[in-house]
Design a protein around this motif. Structure first.
Motif, PDB file in Angstrom:
ATOM      1  N   GLU A   1      80.464 -34.407  74.786  1.00 22.05           N
ATOM      2  CA  GLU A   1      80.853 -35.476  75.701  1.00 22.05           C
ATOM      3  C   GLU A   1      79.666 -35.886  76.557  1.00 22.05           C
ATOM      4  O   GLU A   1      78.984 -35.031  77.141  1.00 22.05           O
ATOM      5  CB  GLU A   1      82.006 -35.028  76.599  1.00 22.05           C
ATOM      6  CG  GLU A   1      82.534 -36.120  77.516  1.00 22.05           C
ATOM      7  CD  GLU A   1      83.717 -35.660  78.344  1.00 22.05           C
ATOM      8  OE1 GLU A   1      84.132 -36.411  79.237  1.00 22.05           O
ATOM      9  OE2 GLU A   1      84.219 -34.546  78.083  1.00 22.05           O
ATOM     10  N   LEU A   2      79.405 -37.163  76.629  1.00 19.35           N
ATOM     11  CA  LEU A   2      78.258 -37.653  77.406  1.00 19.35           C
ATOM     12  C   LEU A   2      78.595 -37.721  78.890  1.00 19.35           C
ATOM     13  O   LEU A   2      79.728 -37.931  79.266  1.00 19.35           O
ATOM     14  CB  LEU A   2      77.850 -39.044  76.904  1.00 19.35           C
ATOM     15  CG  LEU A   2      77.412 -39.123  75.439  1.00 19.35           C
ATOM     16  CD1 LEU A   2      77.027 -40.549  75.090  1.00 19.35           C
ATOM     17  CD2 LEU A   2      76.257 -38.170  75.160  1.00 19.35           C
TER      18      LEU A   2
ATOM     19  N   CYS B   1      73.136 -49.487  73.262  1.00 18.50           N
ATOM     20  CA  CYS B   1      72.022 -48.567  73.484  1.00 18.50           C
ATOM     21  C   CYS B   1      70.731 -49.137  72.882  1.00 18.50           C
ATOM     22  O   CYS B   1      70.744 -50.075  72.087  1.00 18.50           O
ATOM     23  CB  CYS B   1      72.324 -47.204  72.872  1.00 18.50           C
ATOM     24  SG  CYS B   1      73.613 -46.295  73.759  1.00 18.50           S
TER      25      CYS B   1
ATOM     26  N   ALA C   1      78.270 -44.217  68.885  1.00 16.37           N
ATOM     27  CA  ALA C   1      79.604 -44.065  69.467  1.00 16.37           C
ATOM     28  C   ALA C   1      79.870 -45.118  70.543  1.00 16.37           C
ATOM     29  O   ALA C   1      78.959 -45.587  71.225  1.00 16.37           O
ATOM     30  CB  ALA C   1      79.768 -42.667  70.047  1.00 16.37           C
TER      31      ALA C   1
ATOM     32  N   HIS D   1      80.778 -45.164  73.650  1.00 17.13           N
ATOM     33  CA  HIS D   1      80.945 -44.373  74.873  1.00 17.13           C
ATOM     34  C   HIS D   1      80.791 -45.213  76.140  1.00 17.13           C
ATOM     35  O   HIS D   1      81.057 -44.731  77.247  1.00 17.13           O
ATOM     36  CB  HIS D   1      79.938 -43.212  74.887  1.00 17.13           C
ATOM     37  CG  HIS D   1      78.549 -43.612  74.506  1.00 17.13           C
ATOM     38  ND1 HIS D   1      77.780 -44.463  75.260  1.00 17.13           N
ATOM     39  CD2 HIS D   1      77.808 -43.286  73.420  1.00 17.13           C
ATOM     40  CE1 HIS D   1      76.610 -44.628  74.669  1.00 17.13           C
ATOM     41  NE2 HIS D   1      76.602 -43.936  73.540  1.00 17.13           N
TER      42      HIS D   1
ATOM     43  N   HIS E   1      74.883 -39.870  67.203  1.00 19.26           N
ATOM     44  CA  HIS E   1      76.172 -40.059  67.876  1.00 19.26           C
ATOM     45  C   HIS E   1      76.001 -40.933  69.108  1.00 19.26           C
ATOM     46  O   HIS E   1      76.804 -41.852  69.353  1.00 19.26           O
ATOM     47  CB  HIS E   1      76.754 -38.698  68.251  1.00 19.26           C
ATOM     48  CG  HIS E   1      77.936 -38.767  69.182  1.00 19.26           C
ATOM     49  ND1 HIS E   1      79.171 -39.231  68.795  1.00 19.26           N
ATOM     50  CD2 HIS E   1      78.038 -38.452  70.505  1.00 19.26           C
ATOM     51  CE1 HIS E   1      80.004 -39.192  69.836  1.00 19.26           C
ATOM     52  NE2 HIS E   1      79.339 -38.727  70.874  1.00 19.26           N
ATOM     53  N   VAL E   2      74.959 -40.673  69.896  1.00 21.80           N
ATOM     54  CA  VAL E   2      74.709 -41.459  71.111  1.00 21.80           C
ATOM     55  C   VAL E   2      74.486 -42.928  70.759  1.00 21.80           C
ATOM     56  O   VAL E   2      74.981 -43.834  71.444  1.00 21.80           O
ATOM     57  CB  VAL E   2      73.482 -40.906  71.872  1.00 21.80           C
ATOM     58  CG1 VAL E   2      73.080 -41.843  73.010  1.00 21.80           C
ATOM     59  CG2 VAL E   2      73.774 -39.517  72.411  1.00 21.80           C
TER      60      VAL E   2
ATOM     61  N   THR F   1      78.916 -32.916  68.387  1.00 22.31           N
ATOM     62  CA  THR F   1      79.750 -33.788  69.199  1.00 22.31           C
ATOM     63  C   THR F   1      79.876 -33.219  70.604  1.00 22.31           C
ATOM     64  O   THR F   1      80.517 -32.188  70.807  1.00 22.31           O
ATOM     65  CB  THR F   1      81.143 -33.953  68.576  1.00 22.31           C
ATOM     66  OG1 THR F   1      81.002 -34.477  67.253  1.00 22.31           O
ATOM     67  CG2 THR F   1      81.987 -34.909  69.390  1.00 22.31           C
TER      68      THR F   1
ATOM     69  N   ASN G   1      76.220 -50.740  70.048  1.00 24.16           N
ATOM     70  CA  ASN G   1      76.995 -50.194  71.168  1.00 24.16           C
ATOM     71  C   ASN G   1      76.298 -50.379  72.515  1.00 24.16           C
ATOM     72  O   ASN G   1      76.734 -49.846  73.525  1.00 24.16           O
ATOM     73  CB  ASN G   1      77.307 -48.714  70.937  1.00 24.16           C
ATOM     74  CG  ASN G   1      76.069 -47.834  71.012  1.00 24.16           C
ATOM     75  OD1 ASN G   1      74.943 -48.322  71.025  1.00 24.16           O
ATOM     76  ND2 ASN G   1      76.281 -46.527  71.040  1.00 24.16           N
TER      77      ASN G   1
ATOM     78  N   LYS H   1      78.161 -46.241  77.688  1.00 21.95           N
ATOM     79  CA  LYS H   1      76.977 -45.976  78.507  1.00 21.95           C
ATOM     80  C   LYS H   1      75.761 -46.684  77.914  1.00 21.95           C
ATOM     81  O   LYS H   1      75.621 -46.797  76.706  1.00 21.95           O
ATOM     82  CB  LYS H   1      76.721 -44.473  78.605  1.00 21.95           C
ATOM     83  CG  LYS H   1      77.874 -43.701  79.226  1.00 21.95           C
ATOM     84  CD  LYS H   1      77.552 -42.221  79.344  1.00 21.95           C
ATOM     85  CE  LYS H   1      78.746 -41.432  79.858  1.00 21.95           C
ATOM     86  NZ  LYS H   1      79.176 -41.834  81.193  1.00 21.95           N
TER      87      LYS H   1
END
Length: 218
Positions: free
Chosen positions: A217-218, A77, A35, A37, A31-32, A215, A75, A39
């Motif tokens: 939230e980061l 990362c 997604a 996000h 997911h990290v 899931t 994304n 970050k």
């Protein structure tokens, strides 16, 4: 006149993600890495590619040379595949420090979290570049009670590389700053409350979160 020294770069926070096999660590890491996000996270894990099911190109340096074991995700990362131990992987990714703001380390399912944490506490070289920000432990809401009671069989660690199932599950919870109770969709509310009570009795200071399919939230 003395030559002005370049200001030291700030140390990078590291989050250690632990949890027994099947608790949802790898799903969270995926997911990290996928997604949107916003970050910039560098993920260090034992193996990348087959288990993750993510296609990503190898990273290259400014000269276009491939950086072994580093992958760049769409994304923003970065993922690093551990080959020569955590210290070597940290040294490798810190050469690309300008490309990320956080580091996330995923341990194996039978890893002793104390041994991993000690790297950040006693290795001065590592401590000058990064710091351990938090230990996050994923637990399987349906099976954690049986794992803690020794009622569910698991892989047997060999040599001194891991703990027994009960000891490993207990230690991962005790060392956690945050415990993520995952797979909440597989049990009812009374069972979740019982799990939460057990976790509080083992680690009253840890923050507890609930999740479905890892899931968070980061």
């Amino acid at each position: 006149l003395r030559e002005a020294r370049a200001p030291a770069k700030p140390r990078v926070p590291v989050t250690l993600v632990t949890g027994f096999l099947g608790a949802g660590k790898t799903t969270f890491v995926k997911h990290v890495l996928q997604a949107a996000h916003g970050k910039r996270v560098c993920v260090i894990q034992n193996e990348f590619a087959d288990e993750m099911g993510i296609e990503a190109p190898m990273m290259t340096d400014p000269d276009g040379n491939v950086i072994k074991d580093l992958y760049e995700l769409p994304n923003g990362c970065i993922c690093c595949s551990v080959r020569d131990g955590l210290v070597g992987s940290l040294d490798l990714v810190m050469e690309q420090q300008d490309r990320f703001d956080y580091i996330l380390v995923e341990t194996t399912g039978v890893a002793d979290p104390e041994a991993v944490c000690e790297i950040f506490w006693v290795d001065e070289g590592v401590g000058s570049k990064v710091y351990l920000d938090a230990v996050v432990t994923f637990v399987d809401a349906k099976n954690i009670q049986g794992q803690l009671a020794g009622e569910i069989a698991g892989p047997k660690p060999t040599g001194n590389h891991g703990l027994g199932l009960e000891e490993e599950a207990t230690k991962q919870i005790v060392f956690a700053d945050v415990v993520v109770v995952n797979k909440t969709d597989l049990v009812d509310e009374p069972a979740l409350e019982a799990v939460a009570a057990s976790l509080r009795s083992m680690n009253p200071t840890a923050r507890q979160l609930r999740s479905c399919k890892s899931t968070v939230e980061l």
